[in-house]
Write a protein that holds these residues in place. Structure first.
Motif, short mmCIF file in Angstrom:
data_model
loop_
_atom_site.label_atom_id
_atom_site.label_comp_id
_atom_site.label_asym_id
_atom_site.label_seq_id
_atom_site.Cartn_x
_atom_site.Cartn_y
_atom_site.Cartn_z
N VAL A 80 0.80 -1.29 0.09
CA VAL A 80 0.04 0.05 0.03
C VAL A 80 0.96 1.20 0.05
N ALA A 81 1.94 1.13 -0.62
CA ALA A 81 2.86 2.36 -0.75
C ALA A 81 2.42 3.56 -1.56
N PRO A 82 2.83 4.59 -1.23
CA PRO A 82 2.24 5.75 -1.99
C PRO A 82 3.05 5.66 -3.39
N ASP A 83 2.60 6.75 -4.22
CA ASP A 83 3.16 6.93 -5.57
C ASP A 83 4.50 7.51 -5.48
N VAL A 84 4.45 8.72 -4.87
CA VAL A 84 5.71 9.58 -4.55
C VAL A 84 6.17 9.87 -3.16
N ALA A 85 7.25 9.71 -2.70
CA ALA A 85 7.73 10.05 -1.50
C ALA A 85 8.91 10.87 -1.13
N MET A 86 9.08 11.30 -0.04
CA MET A 86 10.17 12.16 0.07
C MET A 86 11.37 11.22 0.60
N MET A 87 12.64 11.51 0.23
CA MET A 87 13.55 10.62 0.34
C MET A 87 14.86 11.52 0.73
N ASP A 88 15.89 10.62 1.21
CA ASP A 88 17.28 11.43 1.51
C ASP A 88 18.32 10.30 1.08
N PRO A 89 19.57 10.75 1.15
CA PRO A 89 20.82 10.07 0.59
C PRO A 89 20.85 8.80 1.68
N GLY A 90 20.82 9.09 2.92
CA GLY A 90 21.03 8.19 3.92
C GLY A 90 20.14 6.82 4.03
N ASN A 91 18.90 6.96 3.18
CA ASN A 91 18.07 5.88 3.29
C ASN A 91 17.48 5.27 2.02
N PHE A 92 17.66 6.04 1.00
CA PHE A 92 17.32 5.53 -0.15
C PHE A 92 17.86 4.25 -0.70
N VAL A 123 23.31 15.27 -6.51
CA VAL A 123 22.63 14.28 -7.35
C VAL A 123 23.29 12.98 -7.14
N ASP A 124 24.60 12.89 -7.06
CA ASP A 124 25.54 11.79 -6.95
C ASP A 124 25.18 10.91 -5.58
N PRO A 125 24.82 11.44 -4.49
CA PRO A 125 24.30 10.65 -3.30
C PRO A 125 22.97 10.15 -3.38
N HIS A 126 22.41 10.70 -4.40
CA HIS A 126 20.91 9.92 -4.57
C HIS A 126 21.01 9.10 -5.44
N SER A 127 22.27 8.57 -5.90
CA SER A 127 22.56 7.65 -6.98
C SER A 127 23.22 6.34 -6.49
N TYR A 128 22.82 5.41 -7.24
CA TYR A 128 23.56 3.96 -6.53
C TYR A 128 24.01 3.38 -8.01
N TYR A 133 18.16 7.58 -8.28
CA TYR A 133 16.94 6.94 -7.56
C TYR A 133 15.91 8.23 -6.88
N VAL A 134 16.47 9.19 -6.74
CA VAL A 134 15.75 10.35 -6.01
C VAL A 134 16.18 11.70 -6.69
N LEU A 135 15.08 12.41 -7.21
CA LEU A 135 15.47 13.76 -7.81
C LEU A 135 15.49 14.62 -6.54
N PRO A 136 16.61 15.32 -6.46
CA PRO A 136 17.02 16.23 -5.40
C PRO A 136 15.96 17.28 -5.57
N ARG A 137 15.35 17.83 -4.34
CA ARG A 137 14.75 19.23 -4.10
C ARG A 137 15.36 20.46 -3.47
N ASP A 138 16.43 19.99 -2.56
CA ASP A 138 17.18 20.79 -1.80
C ASP A 138 18.60 20.16 -1.46
N ILE A 139 19.41 21.17 -1.16
CA ILE A 139 20.90 20.70 -0.49
C ILE A 139 20.93 21.70 0.75
N ALA A 140 21.54 21.20 1.71
CA ALA A 140 21.72 22.13 2.97
C ALA A 140 23.03 21.73 3.65
N PRO A 141 23.98 22.58 2.89
CA PRO A 141 25.45 22.46 3.49
C PRO A 141 25.19 22.92 5.05
N CYS A 142 25.94 22.05 5.85
CA CYS A 142 26.14 22.30 7.23
C CYS A 142 27.39 23.16 7.75
#
Length: 812
Positions: A80-92, A123-128, A133-142
């Motif tokens: 019963v997964a959603p169609d589109v979901a938020m994701m991050d590099p540490g979990n995708f 983009v690279d951290p969201h790739s394998y 696999y994830v289209l980035p929406r933001d980046i947050a340099p710490c």
């Protein structure tokens, strides 16, 4: 008239048909994010714009703020997964390697779309393996350092400024730098540690720090920046790690230096002091002007504007801005970063429409909506360099702050994402569990990190080996389960088959089985069946998504030989059980004796004492979390008084060794008091045991007491020689069920401490839960469940064996 009715009927049928066609053509997409309410305003606005652009697509927007990843994985497992979901590099990777995400490269030929317009660093951290696999929406340099202009000016330190190369890129070496040898006074404002020192102030009378020079939003932020900037790495391969490198001398030095800045130099509060004494966070200390600089990501800005902007005067409470984090003395600058995006779940029935939504929300419309609220730096390079993200002459009011927002773009080339491996959360959870001793100053990095490396490498090796296991045969497992059920059936009913019965007895048996049939069916389906499935799973490696692997007894051997948290949970649970059960039983017996009197209104008192045992574990945990709160909690208020100088019954003096610097106890945040706090809470439900013991007390014949009184027995001898023996079966029952229930305690630790601090409240079932639902190791969690079953069985048999003290009036 008749023709008019037919015309109306035809028009009704036509409109109904058009509505049905329109409904058939409309597509609904479930869209799940973890954002808070502020971000949801921008997301909803962008989603509404999308629906206007594509009228045939309806977006069902959902937000999940707690346990997002666990719930999303559970939905996928349940189909019963959603169609589109938020994701991050540490979990995708958890999803991508299980086939749960659609590769997005297949959609990149969409007209008007160009992946090269996005920051490559996100983009690279969201790739394998080169697949996005994830289209980035933001980046947050710490690497964003917030600084108080007034405090800099008072200390006579020039404000940080931008220094760029000829090509417009950032020049790290031209600004402040740092090294591992403390302040360098000769460099003055060019040395970041010297600046921290100058901005730190102490009270000359008490010696207490009244203002700190610097504070990271979390300890790991500074450790990561120090480690990355000197070339340190945590693992050999961030996508597919095989070796833990945390023991690298540079990484060890970075950990120790971070601790030294608190305990040796005193330039920043330690994480323990922050949570236990100050009971606040870096941003709040900054707004209170107790910290001159704090480092975090740009997401802090909306909160700062809200806290500092005075709408009446149209001014900030004090002037502030942001600067780039310092580089190492050789000019090398690396710091951690965050970032997120949107992915398409492979279970979607509308992949093309899901891509349209993903491209919209992680494209110019969605990013612009977020930038207008000042919430997230756009992942598209051009959008991160212009209004509304970068303030210009048209930007007014609080939105002008911070003015130096361009450094969020200039800092992107220096970001460093952590490991993206699907194993990392599991490995790091084991590896970092003893680092609390570094951050509270009770140990050092050279002592603790080798322990961390050994634990992390052992867990990583196990997880790597699991990938090479053979498939688990569910057909064979089902056969074993049937055999086990048949054996159980024959063991219970076998002797009955040898008995001869009359026709009447057989008929009565059939009728009896007909009545108990639903219960037997429920027992097989909901108790015996799941138990056998759990036993079979304990020999497998299974995440409930991918096919199970055969692991044999390795789950059990891992628990006893390599997982340190297993033994820690055994220790914590044993202490909790051995202390809380007898204590709760004593309290229940005391209440029963107190309420076993015939006075007016005693039923009301019995009800009041019994009511707490009826409350849910969640409600009780929330109540007690408030009672144990370090700042203004009821318990501390009772002990220390409203002014914090009280000493109720001498408890303040007794608790002084575990008190924090403000003189009071952080009950749930201190290793010494966290578990005792949960034990104290368990006594609150003594009313349930009280009812059982009260019933036993009222069942003791009065003539025993009358005879004892005639013989001159004192009340104590009557209690010891009559009451205790007569109610011993009820005491034994309470003791037996209390031990069983205590070994299975979960809710208190889960809701109040999450097993912390430093695993001080890591109860056995909480560890089992984490393995099953956080690490998705259902096979290993099943093995832990059966180990607990054996432990409880042994303890129960031991108690039965030692129950000779129990007196049964009718004989043994």
């Amino acid at each position: 008239m008749k023709s008019s009715r037919w015309l109306r009927l035809a028009m009704t049928l036509a409109s109904t048909l058009l509505c049905l066609v329109a409904m058939a053509e409309q597509i609904q997409l479930r869209f799940v994010v973890w954002d808070g309410e502020e971000a949801m305003v921008a997301i909803r606005r962008a989603a509404e714009q999308f629906e206007s652009r594509y009228p045939n697509i309806k977006v069902k927007l959902e937000t999940v703020n707690a346990n997002y990843q666990e719930k999303l994985l559970a939905q996928y497992a349940a189909k019963v997964a959603p169609d589109v979901a938020m994701m991050d590099p540490g979990n995708f990777q958890k999803y991508a390697k299980r086939g749960a995400l659609l590769p997005l490269n297949q959609f990149f030929d969409t007209p008007g779309f160009d992946i090269s317009t996005y920051y490559k660093e996100i983009v690279d951290p969201h790739s394998y393996r080169g697949i996005v696999y994830v289209l980035p929406r933001d980046i947050a340099p710490c690497g964003v350092v917030y600084f108080n202009k007034r405090l800099f000016q008072e200390a006579g330190i020039p404000l940080p400024k931008n220094t760029l190369n000829a090509d417009g890129t950032w020049n790290p070496k031209a600004n402040w730098t740092w090294d591992f040898f403390g302040p360098r006074p000769e460099l003055r404002e060019k040395d970041f540690i010297w600046v921290m020192q100058q901005l730190t102030k102490k009270d000359p009378k008490t010696g207490r720090t009244t203002q700190w020079g610097y504070l990271p939003a979390w300890s790991g932020l500074l450790v990561d920046m120090f480690s990355y900037s000197v070339g340190g790495k945590y693992v050999d391969d961030y996508e597919e790690p095989k070796k833990v490198l945390l023991g690298d001398t540079r990484v060890v030095q970075a950990h120790q230096y971070t601790a030294d800045l608190s305990f040796k130099y005193g330039f920043m509060p330690s994480s323990v002091e922050l949570s236990s004494v100050l009971q606040t966070n870096a941003r709040q200390l900054f707004t209170q002007q107790k910290v001159a600089m704090f480092q975090s990501g740009i997401w802090e800005v909306p909160g700062l504007r809200k806290d500092l902007w005075d709408s009446k005067t149209g001014k900030m409470g004090f002037e502030w801005d942001i600067a780039m984090a310092p580089a190492y003395k050789d000019g090398t600058l690396r710091f951690p970063t965050g970032g997120s995006g949107y992915c398409i779940l492979s279970q979607t029935k509308h992949p093309k429409e899901a891509w349209l939504l993903t491209q919209w929300m992680a494209g110019a419309p969605g990013m612009t909506a977020m930038a207008q609220e000042g919430l997230a730096q756009p992942a598209i390079t051009s959008l991160a360099q212009q209004q509304p993200w970068i303030p210009d002459a048209s930007t007014t009011g609080a939105m002008r702050y911070p003015e130096n927002r361009i450094i969020t773009h200039l800092g992107v080339p220096f970001v460093q994402f952590g490991p993206t491996s699907m194993y990392w959360s599991d490995v790091s959870g084991v590896m970092y569990q003893n680092h609390g001793k570094i951050w509270d100053g009770t140990s050092d990095a050279k002592t603790e990190i080798p322990i961390s490396v050994a634990r992390g490498q052992a867990r990583l090796d196990v997880l790597q080996r699991n990938q090479k296991l053979g498939d688990f045969s569910w057909l064979s497992g089902a056969g074993v389960g049937v055999v086990m059920l048949a054996t159980l059936f024959l063991w219970v009913y076998g002797p009955e088959f040898k008995k001869r019965r009359s026709s009447r007895e057989k008929r009565e048996n059939r009728i009896a089985y007909l009545f108990v049939g639903p219960w037997i069916l429920g027992l097989l389906l909901f108790t015996a069946g799941p138990m056998i499935l759990s036993l079979l799973m304990s020999f497998s490696d299974w995440d409930i998504i991918q096919p199970a692997k055969w692991r044999g007894i390795q789950n059990f051997s891992e628990a006893f030989t390599t997982e340190a948290r297993f033994w820690k949970s055994i220790q914590v649970t044993t202490i909790y059980t051995v202390v809380s059960v007898p204590l709760g039983l004593a309290m229940a017996l005391a209440l029963a004796l107190l309420l076993n009197v015939k006075v007016r209104g005693i039923p009301i008192y019995r009800t009041l004492y019994y009511l707490p045992s009826l409350s849910s574990a969640v409600a009780a945990s929330l109540i007690w979390r408030t009672i144990f709160r370090a700042d203004g909690g009821l318990l501390n208020l009772l002990i220390y008084g409203a002014d914090g100088k009280g000493n109720f019954l001498g408890l303040a003096t007794l608790l002084h060794p575990v008190a924090t610097a403000n003189g009071q106890v952080n009950w749930l945040g201190n290793e010494s008091t966290a578990l005792p706090s949960l034990i104290l809470m368990s006594i609150w439900g003594a009313g349930g045991g009280m009812v059982i013991l009260l019933a036993a007390l009222q069942g003791v014949p009065q003539f025993y007491y009358e005879a004892a009184t005639v013989d001159g027995a004192s009340p104590w001898r009557q209690f010891r020689n009559i009451t205790l023996p007569m109610i011993s079966p009820a005491i034994f029952f309470s003791l037996l069920t209390g031990f069983i229930g205590s070994f299975q305690s979960f809710s208190q630790a889960f809701l109040m401490t999450q097993g912390g601090p430093n695993d001080a409240t890591m109860l056995y079932i909480l560890n089992l839960y984490n393995q099953a639902f956080l690490n998705l190791r259902m096979g290993y969690a099943s093995a832990l469940a059966w180990i607990l079953f054996v432990i409880i069985l042994i303890v129960t048999l031991f108690q039965l064996k030692m129950s000779k003290w129990v007196y049964y009036e009718g004989g043994k």
